[in-house]
Design a protein around this motif. Structure first.
Motif, mmCIF file in Angstrom:
data_model
loop_
_atom_site.group_PDB
_atom_site.id
_atom_site.type_symbol
_atom_site.label_atom_id
_atom_site.label_comp_id
_atom_site.label_asym_id
_atom_site.label_seq_id
_atom_site.Cartn_x
_atom_site.Cartn_y
_atom_site.Cartn_z
ATOM 1 N N LEU A 89 5.988 6.970 6.430
ATOM 2 C CA LEU A 89 4.922 5.729 6.710
ATOM 3 C C LEU A 89 3.968 4.860 4.967
ATOM 4 N N ASP A 90 4.857 6.153 4.004
ATOM 5 C CA ASP A 90 4.682 5.652 3.036
ATOM 6 C C ASP A 90 5.975 4.999 2.292
ATOM 7 N N LEU A 92 7.213 2.262 3.976
ATOM 8 C CA LEU A 92 6.459 0.839 4.780
ATOM 9 C C LEU A 92 6.145 0.762 3.754
ATOM 10 N N ASP A 93 4.869 1.161 3.037
ATOM 11 C CA ASP A 93 3.983 0.463 2.065
ATOM 12 C C ASP A 93 4.137 0.189 0.628
ATOM 13 N N PRO A 98 3.130 -4.248 6.878
ATOM 14 C CA PRO A 98 1.389 -2.724 7.772
ATOM 15 C C PRO A 98 1.833 -2.396 8.327
ATOM 16 N N ARG A 99 3.085 -3.155 9.381
ATOM 17 C CA ARG A 99 3.499 -3.092 10.704
ATOM 18 C C ARG A 99 4.757 -3.170 11.014
ATOM 19 N N SER A 115 3.914 9.952 13.821
ATOM 20 C CA SER A 115 3.448 8.870 13.009
ATOM 21 C C SER A 115 2.472 7.725 14.133
ATOM 22 N N ALA A 119 -1.510 7.316 11.979
ATOM 23 C CA ALA A 119 -1.192 6.128 11.444
ATOM 24 C C ALA A 119 -1.335 5.292 13.166
ATOM 25 N N GLN A 121 -2.235 2.196 14.177
ATOM 26 C CA GLN A 121 -1.703 1.070 13.321
ATOM 27 C C GLN A 121 -0.878 0.429 13.320
ATOM 28 N N ARG A 122 -0.232 1.336 12.356
ATOM 29 C CA ARG A 122 1.203 0.752 11.870
ATOM 30 C C ARG A 122 2.144 0.617 12.811
ATOM 31 N N ILE A 123 2.028 1.032 14.224
ATOM 32 C CA ILE A 123 2.697 0.893 15.345
ATOM 33 C C ILE A 123 3.253 0.026 15.885
#
Length: 287
Positions: A89-90, A92-93, A98-99, A115, A119, A121-123
């Motif tokens: 996730l980091d 991706l940041d 965002p997704r 994940s 989070a 909303q990221r998938i």
């Protein structure tokens, strides 16, 4: 297919290696994040990632901490899917994404489920490759029999023979030397001494130790996937994901799409004709 290799620093200070494939002909859909299995690294997607990028999607493949060119963790208790998921996730940041579509093989599939809890909303969608919330005991015992126990090899022929010994059950129709040499080169590295060794920290074996993470109840984790469009890829002769568990997964998530890859065990590469045909159709439905 063009790609760049780079590193980012995890929140606890480790260098994590990743590979970034540019989409062919311009970007036409959300990026795909590829997550490998327990003893693998980003080279596990050397065939799959370019094929996805050719459809017009950016593809990111990472080597989890302790694998490939990523830094080993001195605190081995952090070799855990929850930590790996946070790393991704980091990542991706770090890439300002965002997704993404998550494509996870074995442990990477568990990371995808974690994940989804952390989070969702990221998938945007998920491809889960040959893993579920129940792990068949025979598969776990087989993994325990080899993980963290690889010796050194004098040459690539010896390393290929070891790769076949450990993984031949999953690919019974792969009898050619070229397949196993490629397999070895994706899962081993040459040491400064000239010896060849498995390309991971032996301490990752703690994940499948008796009473360890493999024994956890993962059904609440699978429940987090219910709202996320998901394709499950199962090896037709898998010893880790049973048909019974697959049916239970679909009972929890009735819209789960499933494809079975004949004559392949744990785990498919997702480029097999049956797997790729299903994945291509699935990705076409994801914006």
């Amino acid at each position: 297919m063009s790609h760049t290799d780079a590193f980012f620093t995890s929140r606890d200070g480790l260098k994590i290696s990743y590979r970034d494939y540019a989409p062919a002909g311009g970007e036409t859909g959300l990026p795909v994040l590829c997550l490998h299995g327990l003893t693998r690294n980003l080279k596990d997607f050397d065939d799959f990632a370019p094929r996805v990028a050719a459809t017009g999607r950016r593809v990111i493949a990472a080597s989890q901490r302790g694998r490939g060119d990523s830094q080993w963790d001195s605190q081995t208790e952090r070799y855990h899917p929850g930590v790996y998921a946070q790393d991704m996730l980091d990542l991706l940041d770090h890439l300002s994404l965002p997704r993404a579509v998550f494509a996870g093989t074995s442990m990477g599939g568990l990371m995808t489920m974690v994940s989804a809890m952390m989070a969702p909303q990221r998938i945007a969608a998920a491809i889960i490759n040959d893993v579920g919330p129940e792990l068949a005991p025979e598969g776990i015992e087989r993994i325990r029999s080899y993980v963290g126990k690889s010796g050194d090899h004098d040459d690539w022929t010896s390393a290929a023979e070891r790769a076949r010994e450990v993984n031949g059950h999953a690919f019974p129709k792969e009898t050619g030397e070229a397949f196993w040499l490629t397999f070895a080169k994706r899962t081993h590295r040459v040491l400064d001494t000239g010896k060849i060794r498995s390309d991971y920290d032996p301490a990752i074996a703690s994940a499948v130790s008796k009473g360890g993470q493999a024994a956890a109840d993962l059904w609440p984790v699978w429940a987090a996937m219910v709202p996320i469009p998901t394709l499950l890829v199962r090896g037709g002769i898998s010893d880790l994901l049973s048909r019974e568990t697959t049916a239970k997964m679909q009972a929890v998530k009735p819209d789960l799409e499933i494809v079975e890859v004949p004559d392949v065990g744990h785990a498919p590469f997702m480029t097999e004709p049956a797997a790729w045909a299903a994945i291509e159709i699935f990705l076409q439905k994801v914006d």
